[in-house]
Design an enzyme around this catalytic site. Structure first.
Site, mmCIF file in Angstrom:
data_model
loop_
_atom_site.group_PDB
_atom_site.id
_atom_site.type_symbol
_atom_site.label_atom_id
_atom_site.label_comp_id
_atom_site.label_asym_id
_atom_site.label_seq_id
_atom_site.Cartn_x
_atom_site.Cartn_y
_atom_site.Cartn_z
ATOM 1 N N CYS A 52 -30.946 57.231 17.913
ATOM 2 C CA CYS A 52 -31.626 56.849 18.751
ATOM 3 C C CYS A 52 -31.311 56.392 20.400
ATOM 4 O O CYS A 52 -30.341 55.869 20.216
ATOM 5 C CB CYS A 52 -32.767 55.804 18.300
ATOM 6 S SG CYS A 52 -33.829 54.953 19.300
ATOM 7 N N SER A 86 -31.889 53.887 21.835
ATOM 8 C CA SER A 86 -31.614 52.401 21.943
ATOM 9 C C SER A 86 -30.306 52.152 21.557
ATOM 10 O O SER A 86 -29.497 51.304 22.147
ATOM 11 C CB SER A 86 -32.504 51.769 20.984
ATOM 12 O OG SER A 86 -34.020 51.956 21.516
ATOM 13 N N HIS A 99 -28.038 52.487 24.566
ATOM 14 C CA HIS A 99 -28.288 51.345 25.573
ATOM 15 C C HIS A 99 -27.033 50.209 25.208
ATOM 16 O O HIS A 99 -26.380 49.494 26.172
ATOM 17 C CB HIS A 99 -29.486 50.497 25.543
ATOM 18 C CG HIS A 99 -30.476 51.550 26.271
ATOM 19 N ND1 HIS A 99 -30.354 51.788 27.580
ATOM 20 C CD2 HIS A 99 -31.814 52.063 25.903
ATOM 21 C CE1 HIS A 99 -31.654 52.538 27.895
ATOM 22 N NE2 HIS A 99 -32.087 52.627 26.971
ATOM 23 N N HIS A 158 -30.411 51.834 13.561
ATOM 24 C CA HIS A 158 -31.408 51.091 13.092
ATOM 25 C C HIS A 158 -32.875 52.136 12.772
ATOM 26 O O HIS A 158 -33.867 51.600 12.633
ATOM 27 C CB HIS A 158 -31.838 50.268 14.535
ATOM 28 C CG HIS A 158 -32.298 51.238 15.647
ATOM 29 N ND1 HIS A 158 -31.372 51.452 16.415
ATOM 30 C CD2 HIS A 158 -33.715 51.160 16.066
ATOM 31 C CE1 HIS A 158 -32.127 52.187 17.217
ATOM 32 N NE2 HIS A 158 -33.274 52.139 17.349
ATOM 33 N N CYS A 197 -38.285 54.176 13.660
ATOM 34 C CA CYS A 197 -38.201 53.512 14.988
ATOM 35 C C CYS A 197 -38.936 54.323 16.033
ATOM 36 O O CYS A 197 -40.024 53.912 16.561
ATOM 37 C CB CYS A 197 -36.823 53.317 15.494
ATOM 38 S SG CYS A 197 -36.639 52.604 17.249
#
Length: 361
Positions: free
Chosen positions: A38, A40, A43, A59, A162
Site C-alpha cells: 500500500c 501508506s 509514506h 498493514h 485497507c
C-alpha cells in the site's frame, strides 16, 4: 519467521528473521496468507510520516488463525480472517457511538512493561499500525481482525483490509453518496479505484475519474467511472465544473497532496463535500477561498473509510463474490516477500494498482 524490516527511512526494507511472541489473553496469532503493498507504507519509508524504528511494515492483509488467547471470543483457530489497522477497544466513547475507526485506546496494544510482540536478537522490533503484516505471522489484538467466509480467496481478501475499505467506505460511510449524485475522484491508484467502485455501488449517477496517467482511463471505467480526465492535458477543476454545470456533490482526493486537496474542494457544487483520503505529508497546509464556504461547501478527512470493519468487511466479501466489488482487476501482480522493494519502486511510477505479497508463492 521471515519479515520485511525498515531500519532507516529512505532505505530498502531488509528481509530478516524476527521472533514473534505467544498470544496474550485478548490476542490472536495469524499465519499471513497475503499482504497488499500500500502507498501508506511508502509514506513511512520515505519519512513523510514518522514511526519508531526498526519496524516490520505492512498493514493490508489476510490470513488464517493459528492460536488465540484465553479471553478471545471473536475468532478461533482455523478461521480465515481479514486484518484492520484501526483496532478498537469496544467500550470508549468513540466505539460506543459507532465510530470504531476513531478509537485510540491503548488497550489494543501491549503495555511498555509487557514483553513485546516482536523481537530480534539483541533488541526489540516495533510493530507497525497494530499489524506488521510483511511477515509470515502476525500477533494482534482480537479487535484488529474479523472472520470471513472460507470460500473467499485470501489474496483478494487482503485488499479489503485497507485500500478497498478506505475507498469504498469514504464513498458510502464518510460522504454518504446517494443514488443519482455526481462524484469526482482525484487519483486512480488502489484507494481511488475503490472510491470509484464504492460510488458506483452507492448508485452515483456520474463518476468522473481524474489522473495524470492516460493508462488509468480504461481501468477507472472498469471500476465504474463514467468519465475520465487526464490532468496533464487540461485544468481538471475547470473541466469538472463545465461537465457538471456547476460542480460535483462529492469529491475524493486519493493522492495525498495539498494541491489536489484544494482542487477537490474547488470542483464542488454549492452544498458539496470534499473528502481527503490521501495522506498529506506532515507539516503541509492547504489554502481555500473563504467565500466558498458561503455556499455551504465542506471539506473533511476520512480515516479508513469511517469503517465498522467487523460488519463492513464480511459484507464487502459478499459483494465481491456477488460480482459487485472489483478486486481481481486491482491486483497488478503477485509477488514474494523478497520482491517487496521492487513493488515500491513500481508504485512510484504510478503504473500499478496493487502488488500483493503471497506467502505460499
Amino acid at each position: 519467521m521471515k519479515a520485511a524490516v525498515l531500519r532507516q527511512v529512505r532505505t530498502p526494507l531488509q528481509i530478516e528473521d524476527v521472533q514473534i511472541n505467544k498470544p496474550g489473553p485478548h490476542e490472536v496469532l495469524i499465519r499471513t496468507a497475503a499482504a497488499g503493498v500500500c502507498h501508506s507504507d511508502l509514506h513511512f519509508i520515505e519519512g513523510s510520516y514518522p514511526h519508531p524504528l526498526p519496524a516490520v511494515l505492512g498493514h493490508e492483509s489476510a490470513g488464517i488463525v493459528e492460536m488465540v488467547g484465553s479471553e478471545v471470543r471473536t475468532v478461533k483457530p482455523g478461521d480465515h480472517v481479514i486484518t484492520c489497522l484501526s483496532a478498537y477497544c469496544g467500550h470508549c466513547d468513540q466505539c460506543l457511538t459507532g465510530h470504531l475507526s476513531l478509537c485510540t485506546s491503548p488497550e489494543t496494544k501491549r503495555d511498555a512493561s509487557d514483553e513485546p510482540r516482536l523481537t530480534v536478537p539483541g533488541g526489540n522490533m516495533n510493530q507497525y499500525l497494530n499489524l506488521s503484516s510483511f511477515a509470515e505471522q502476525m500477533l494482534i489484538h482480537e479487535h484488529a481482525c474479523v472472520a470471513i467466509r472460507p470460500d473467499m480467496p485470501l489474496d483478494r481478501a487482503a485488499l479489503i483490509g485497507c485500500g478497498v475499505m478506505t475507498g469504498v467506505g469514504a464513498a458510502i460511510h464518510t460522504s454518504s453518496v446517494r443514488p443519482g449524485e455526481t462524484v469526482a475522484v482525484i487519483g486512480c491508484g488502489g484507494v481511488g479505484l475503490a472510491a470509484i467502485n464504492g460510488a458506483a455501488i452507492a448508485g452515483a449517477g456520474r463518476i468522473i475519474a481524474i489522473d495524470t496517467s492516460a493508462a488509468k482511463d480504461n481501468i477507472s471505467k472498469a471500476f465504474g467511472a463514467t468519465d475520465f480526465i487526464n490532468a496533464t492535458e487540461t485544468d481538471a477543476v475547470k473541466e469538472v465544473l463545465e461537465m457538471t454545470k456547476g460542480g460535483v456533490h462529492h469529491s475524493f482526493e486519493a493522492i495525498g497532496l495539498s494541491k489536489t486537496a484544494e482542487q477537490a474542494f474547488n470542483m464542488l457544487r454549492r452544498g458539496g463535500t470534499a473528502n481527503v483520503i490521501g495522506m498529506i505529508p506532515v507539516g503541509q497546509t492547504i489554502t481555500l477561498m473563504g467565500a466558498a464556504f458561503l455556499g455551504e461547501k465542506r471539506i473533511q478527512g476520512s480515516l479508513m473509510g469511517s469503517n465498522r470493519f467487523p460488519v463492513d468487511m464480511p459484507r464487502l466479501v459478499d459483494m465481491y463474490l456477488a460480482g459487485k466489488l472489483k478486486l481481481d482487476e486491482m491486483i497488478s501482480r503477485r509477488i514474494k516477500l523478497e520482491d517487496v522493494n521492487s513493488a515500491f519502486e513500481e508504485m512510484k511510477t504510478g503504473a500499478v494498482a496493487r502488488s500483493v505479497i503471497v506467502f505460499d508463492a
